[in-house]
Design an enzyme around this catalytic site. Structure first.
Site, mmCIF file in Angstrom:
data_model
loop_
_atom_site.group_PDB
_atom_site.id
_atom_site.type_symbol
_atom_site.label_atom_id
_atom_site.label_comp_id
_atom_site.label_asym_id
_atom_site.label_seq_id
_atom_site.Cartn_x
_atom_site.Cartn_y
_atom_site.Cartn_z
ATOM 1 N N CYS A 131 30.001 64.095 -2.561
ATOM 2 C CA CYS A 131 29.735 64.842 -3.788
ATOM 3 C C CYS A 131 29.614 66.313 -3.435
ATOM 4 C CB CYS A 131 28.474 64.273 -4.367
ATOM 5 S SG CYS A 131 28.587 62.682 -4.551
ATOM 6 N N HIS B 282 23.142 68.954 -7.189
ATOM 7 C CA HIS B 282 23.824 67.895 -7.746
ATOM 8 C C HIS B 282 23.135 66.928 -8.467
ATOM 9 C CE1 HIS B 282 26.479 64.375 -7.212
ATOM 10 N NE2 HIS B 282 25.749 63.928 -6.395
ATOM 11 N N ASN C 240 26.017 60.387 -12.516
ATOM 12 C CA ASN C 240 26.658 61.262 -11.144
ATOM 13 C C ASN C 240 28.125 61.141 -11.276
ATOM 14 O OD1 ASN C 240 27.226 62.117 -8.868
ATOM 15 N ND2 ASN C 240 25.853 60.659 -7.636
HETATM 16 O O1 UT7 Z 1 26.017 61.439 -5.018
HETATM 17 C C1 UT7 Z 1 25.762 60.366 -4.125
HETATM 18 C C2 UT7 Z 1 24.317 60.436 -3.667
HETATM 19 N N1 UT7 Z 1 24.136 59.395 -4.121
HETATM 20 C C3 UT7 Z 1 22.701 59.435 -4.518
HETATM 21 O O2 UT7 Z 1 22.187 60.290 -4.777
HETATM 22 C C4 UT7 Z 1 21.738 58.052 -4.708
HETATM 23 C C5 UT7 Z 1 20.621 58.091 -4.147
HETATM 24 N N2 UT7 Z 1 19.572 56.843 -4.354
HETATM 25 C C6 UT7 Z 1 18.920 56.664 -5.332
HETATM 26 O O3 UT7 Z 1 19.336 57.665 -6.396
HETATM 27 C C7 UT7 Z 1 18.021 55.607 -5.669
HETATM 28 O O4 UT7 Z 1 17.891 55.183 -4.377
HETATM 29 C C8 UT7 Z 1 18.692 54.297 -6.513
HETATM 30 C C9 UT7 Z 1 19.037 54.842 -7.949
HETATM 31 C C10 UT7 Z 1 20.276 54.030 -5.822
HETATM 32 C C11 UT7 Z 1 17.780 53.037 -6.280
HETATM 33 O O5 UT7 Z 1 16.714 53.395 -6.750
HETATM 34 P P1 UT7 Z 1 15.282 53.087 -6.038
HETATM 35 O O6 UT7 Z 1 14.143 53.611 -6.719
HETATM 36 O O7 UT7 Z 1 15.347 53.726 -4.649
HETATM 37 O O8 UT7 Z 1 15.298 51.480 -5.908
HETATM 38 P P2 UT7 Z 1 15.449 50.344 -4.936
HETATM 39 O O9 UT7 Z 1 16.764 50.684 -4.567
HETATM 40 O O10 UT7 Z 1 14.428 50.651 -3.852
HETATM 41 O O11 UT7 Z 1 15.629 49.019 -5.563
HETATM 42 C C12 UT7 Z 1 14.158 48.609 -6.009
HETATM 43 C C13 UT7 Z 1 14.468 47.257 -7.000
HETATM 44 C C14 UT7 Z 1 15.126 46.419 -5.848
HETATM 45 O O12 UT7 Z 1 14.631 45.148 -6.291
HETATM 46 P P3 UT7 Z 1 13.541 44.357 -5.431
HETATM 47 O O13 UT7 Z 1 14.087 44.171 -4.110
HETATM 48 O O14 UT7 Z 1 12.479 45.142 -5.514
HETATM 49 O O15 UT7 Z 1 13.280 43.274 -6.262
HETATM 50 C C15 UT7 Z 1 16.460 46.405 -6.443
HETATM 51 O O16 UT7 Z 1 17.296 45.291 -6.298
HETATM 52 O O17 UT7 Z 1 15.254 47.698 -8.053
HETATM 53 C C16 UT7 Z 1 16.485 46.497 -8.002
HETATM 54 N N3 UT7 Z 1 17.733 47.312 -8.705
HETATM 55 C C17 UT7 Z 1 17.928 47.222 -10.012
HETATM 56 N N4 UT7 Z 1 17.372 46.609 -10.800
HETATM 57 C C18 UT7 Z 1 17.828 46.783 -12.089
HETATM 58 C C19 UT7 Z 1 18.526 48.141 -7.785
HETATM 59 N N5 UT7 Z 1 19.495 48.491 -8.817
HETATM 60 C C20 UT7 Z 1 19.123 48.052 -9.924
HETATM 61 C C21 UT7 Z 1 19.479 48.102 -11.259
HETATM 62 N N6 UT7 Z 1 18.874 47.477 -12.318
HETATM 63 N N7 UT7 Z 1 20.731 48.920 -11.564
#
Ligand code: UT7
Length: 332
Positions: A118, A259, A289
């Site tokens: 990105c 970004h 994004n």
């Molecule tokens: O441009 C490239 C750069 N990329 C980025 O900037 C991405 C940076 N990362 C992020 O934006 C965040 O880490 C995410 C949006 C990808 C994830 O958010 P998070 O608050 O860090 O959530 P998490 O990965 O810690 O997941 C929390 C929970 C998990 O469930 P459990 O294990 O707590 O039961 C995930 O499985 O949310 C679950 N989960 C979802 N639930 C519903 C993950 N994705 C989803 C979803 N819908 N789409």
């Protein structure tokens, strides 16, 4: 890295293009184990655009470039260089930029792609600035264009809900006294974290095979939490020292264009810099994004609706696969 010496480099025009098809969170939740509430609360995204089957990244790039050239009043035959930042080119080679050069009829222009996750946006912009500042080029079109929707696994809720398609472009050229100018640039890389965001298969490390396709290794893999922590930890200190090199601080910046990856990341970075979120230029809720296109789209959309006041300082900053990151300071 630091101050831009040499010719004054200004933004002569801007433009953007997003595909017509809107995919809302609600629509995604019909086929994926996700909800509008989860996506909005965790990312700030409400909807994204998805390219039509017959649209390629080069088509999107062309539309943005055409709009930017019209906005600048620069004819394609006066363009010296076209740089396209993309992570989702039509083909690995040839690049998107030569296609755009042909579509525009920019017969004198050189053309190449930049791939740096990105952060490609900021890297490509830096190269365009350097070319104009040094006197090598007079008019440069810098484009960010992506169809990430074709390289995500739509059954993976951890990645598919985040991305969107689109393109944005800037025309850079020599500016006169009193016009806006790019002030400084800093580009960084921490390759020890190369496994944070990867498209594993299809190239030399892992040539495409039946096995790679079966495992979906031709799609984006992302350690989302690691990327989140990286951005929150590294970017605030980096931005503070970037500004210190120009003898200013966060309070001296009128507009922050970070970004468009996640609203929580934007807010966290600004909060660590003690900057109000009102100073952020944000369109993430409508486009998701768009990777290397995100800063270009946000800037072009902003400039379509309003303008900077003379003397306003704007920080453009991105992070992405590599992990790479960088920032550019513009004074309007
Ligand atoms: O441009 C490239 C750069 N990329 C980025 O900037 C991405 C940076 N990362 C992020 O934006 C965040 O880490 C995410 C949006 C990808 C994830 O958010 P998070 O608050 O860090 O959530 P998490 O990965 O810690 O997941 C929390 C929970 C998990 O469930 P459990 O294990 O707590 O039961 C995930 O499985 O949310 C679950 N989960 C979802 N639930 C519903 C993950 N994705 C989803 C979803 N819908 N789409």
């Amino acid at each position: 890295m630091g101050k831009i010496l040499g010719n004054r480099v200004t933004i002569r025009g801007s433009g953007f293009f997003v595909p017509a098809r809107v995919v809302t969170n609600e629509e995604l939740s019909r086929t994926l184990d996700t909800t509008d509430t989860w996506i909005q609360e965790r990312t700030g995204i409400r909807e994204r655009r998805v390219a039509a089957e017959d649209e390629n990244t080069s088509d999107l790039a062309f539309r943005a470039a055409q709009a930017a050239l019209e906005n600048a009043g620069v004819a394609p035959c006066d363009v010296d260089m076209i740089i396209v930042a993309t992570n989702s080119p039509d083909t690995l080679f040839p690049g998107v930029a030569p296609r755009v050069q042909d579509m525009l009829g920019a017969t004198r222009a050189g053309a190449c792609d930049v791939q740096s996750g990105c952060t490609g946006s900021v890297y490509a912009l830096a190269m365009g600035i350097a070319g104009v500042s040094s006197g090598l080029w007079k008019n440069v079109v810098v484009i960010g264009a992506e169809i990430i929707s074709r390289i995500v696994d739509w059954s993976d809720r951890k990645t598919s809900v985040l991305f969107g398609d689109g393109s944005g472009a800037l025309v850079l050229g020599e500016g006169d006294e009193g016009q806006g100018r790019f002030v400084s640039v800093d580009l960084k890389s921490d390759g020890s974290k190369h496994d944070f965001i990867v498209l594993p298969a299809g190239m030399t490390a892992m040539p495409a095979s039946e096995e790679t396709v079966k495992k979906g290794l031709h799609c984006v893999f992302m350690k989302g939490n690691d990327v989140f922590r990286f951005a929150n930890k590294v970017l605030p200190d980096f931005l503070r020292s970037f500004l210190a090199e120009a003898d200013i601080g966060p309070k001296d910046i009128q507009w922050w264009l970070l970004h468009q990856a996640n609203m929580r990341i934007i807010e966290s970075i600004l909060s660590k810099l003690d900057v109000s979120p009102d100073k952020a230029i944000v369109n993430l809720s409508r486009y998701g994004n768009t990777s290397a296109a995100s800063i270009f789209i946000a800037l072009a959309e902003f400039l379509r609706n309003q303008s900077f006041a003379q003397g306003d300082r704007i920080v453009l900053s991105a992070f992405g696969a590599g992990m790479t990151y960088g920032a550019i300071l513009y004074e309007a």
